[in-house]
Design a protein around this motif. Structure first.
Motif, mmCIF file in Angstrom:
data_model
loop_
_atom_site.group_PDB
_atom_site.id
_atom_site.type_symbol
_atom_site.label_atom_id
_atom_site.label_comp_id
_atom_site.label_asym_id
_atom_site.label_seq_id
_atom_site.Cartn_x
_atom_site.Cartn_y
_atom_site.Cartn_z
ATOM 1 N N PRO A 136 -29.157 77.229 -23.084
ATOM 2 C CA PRO A 136 -30.413 77.256 -23.334
ATOM 3 C C PRO A 136 -30.003 77.822 -24.760
ATOM 4 O O PRO A 136 -31.246 78.224 -25.359
ATOM 5 N N THR A 193 -35.535 80.026 -23.799
ATOM 6 C CA THR A 193 -34.775 81.152 -24.408
ATOM 7 C C THR A 193 -35.550 82.131 -25.301
ATOM 8 O O THR A 193 -35.028 83.158 -25.755
ATOM 9 N N HIS A 224 -29.150 83.205 -17.883
ATOM 10 C CA HIS A 224 -28.739 81.820 -17.658
ATOM 11 C C HIS A 224 -28.185 81.154 -17.005
ATOM 12 O O HIS A 224 -26.921 81.631 -16.925
ATOM 13 N N GLU A 236 -36.412 85.746 -24.530
ATOM 14 C CA GLU A 236 -35.327 87.211 -25.893
ATOM 15 C C GLU A 236 -36.829 87.960 -26.136
ATOM 16 O O GLU A 236 -36.850 89.093 -27.010
ATOM 17 N N THR A 267 -33.366 82.414 -16.344
ATOM 18 C CA THR A 267 -33.457 81.294 -16.952
ATOM 19 C C THR A 267 -32.776 80.107 -16.366
ATOM 20 O O THR A 267 -31.482 80.468 -15.981
#
Length: 154
Positions: free
Chosen positions: A123, A129, A145, A133, A8
């Motif tokens: 994040p 996030t 991240h 997840e 991310t």
């Protein structure tokens, strides 16, 4: 079997060149834009400009609007109400369109090195996030991240 990384990144405080450099360093092959509205007041981060820059760098681009935060969730973030954003986005994520997009995203992430993009640098304060997840909850992924604007907050 080792877990596949699912990256991310947020572009807050970054330049398009620094974002691309961070993606290249991580070996990202596809950037998945999870903003509901893939536009930005920051030069280089609107959908068309960003996708063109990524293409020139050899990185694919996909916009997955179904995984974006609705307007009321974005308003909650701007007001610092992250719990409210999580609740609003959780309801969005439970929907049929978002669930289909999550399945598509998981398949893409199994096939290559994918990075989720949104604005927020931190994040912990961003819905990306929650998207990561949700994908990782099915197993086989490690969330990583990245930062395009220096070190991540502690």
């Amino acid at each position: 079997m080792p877990e596949q990384p699912l990256f991310t990144i947020g572009y807050e405080g970054a330049t398009p060149d620094r974002l691309i450099e961070s993606l290249r360093e991580a070996g990202v092959t596809t950037l998945v834009d999870v903003r509901e509205l893939a536009n930005s007041r920051r030069p280089g981060f609107a959908k068309r400009a960003l996708s063109q820059s990524l293409e020139a760098a050899g990185i694919g681009y996909r916009h997955m609007r179904a995984l974006g935060t609705p307007a009321e969730g974005r308003a909650a973030v701007r007001a610092g109400r992250y719990g409210e954003m999580r609740r609003i986005f959780g309801a969005r994520l439970a929907g049929t369109e978002a669930q289909a997009a999550l399945g598509d995203l998981a398949a893409s992430a199994r096939a290559g090195r994918v990075c989720l993009l949104c604005l927020e640098r931190d994040p912990a304060q961003c819905h990306r996030t929650l998207v990561a997840e949700a994908v990782a909850s099915h197993g086989g992924f490690a969330i990583v991240h990245l930062s395009a604007a220096g070190a991540l907050p502690a």
